[in-house]
Design an enzyme around this catalytic site. Sequence first.
Site, PDB file in Angstrom:
ATOM      1  N   CYS A  13     -46.524 -21.364  -2.251  1.00 29.64           N
ATOM      2  CA  CYS A  13     -46.022 -21.697  -0.922  1.00 29.64           C
ATOM      3  C   CYS A  13     -44.931 -20.687  -0.582  1.00 29.64           C
ATOM      4  O   CYS A  13     -44.604 -19.830  -1.402  1.00 29.64           O
ATOM      5  CB  CYS A  13     -45.557 -23.149  -0.799  1.00 29.64           C
ATOM      6  N   CYS A  87     -48.756 -20.312   2.917  1.00 30.09           N
ATOM      7  CA  CYS A  87     -48.187 -18.967   2.766  1.00 30.09           C
ATOM      8  C   CYS A  87     -48.895 -17.964   3.650  1.00 30.09           C
ATOM      9  O   CYS A  87     -48.544 -16.787   3.665  1.00 30.09           O
ATOM     10  CB  CYS A  87     -48.166 -18.513   1.307  1.00 30.09           C
ATOM     11  N   CYS A  91     -50.728 -13.936   0.666  1.00 26.95           N
ATOM     12  CA  CYS A  91     -51.311 -14.040  -0.669  1.00 26.95           C
ATOM     13  C   CYS A  91     -52.387 -12.978  -0.882  1.00 26.95           C
ATOM     14  O   CYS A  91     -53.317 -12.874  -0.086  1.00 26.95           O
ATOM     15  CB  CYS A  91     -51.923 -15.422  -0.868  1.00 26.95           C
TER      16      CYS A  91
END
Length: 139
Positions: A13, A87, A91
């Site tokens: 996160c 996120c 990522c």
Amino acid sequence: MSTAPLASVLFVCVHNAGRSQMAAGFLDHLAGDRIDVRSAGSLPGDQVNPAAVEAMKEVGVDIAEAEPKILTTEAVEASDYVITMGCGDVCPVFPAKKYLDWALDDPAGQGVDAVRPIRDEIKARVEALIAEIDARQEE
């Protein structure tokens, strides 16, 4: 006799201070050393959310010593499952990894009363993840 973990899971996160820490705490608590667990954040906070620590303590899971960590390419490469929690596109994506995105409310700035339902939803999802990993081993 030592056995290798069934899988490795990375929870991600933004701040690595709430949702991902609770998920990692539950997975570690429920699966033990059967599953390798890590968590990270794209912009890690200074500390784990105190309301998340308190909410987890209520259900017997201690994440008080956890510290937010920066998301690295190496952590993603080393994981079989990468579970993101808000996120976004930060990522990194690698082939042969299983990516899941768990849409969960952000506990940042919330009190324990607001964090409890998020905690409970995370626990249910972690239990389902463990069942999925176990089922894959039986195939």
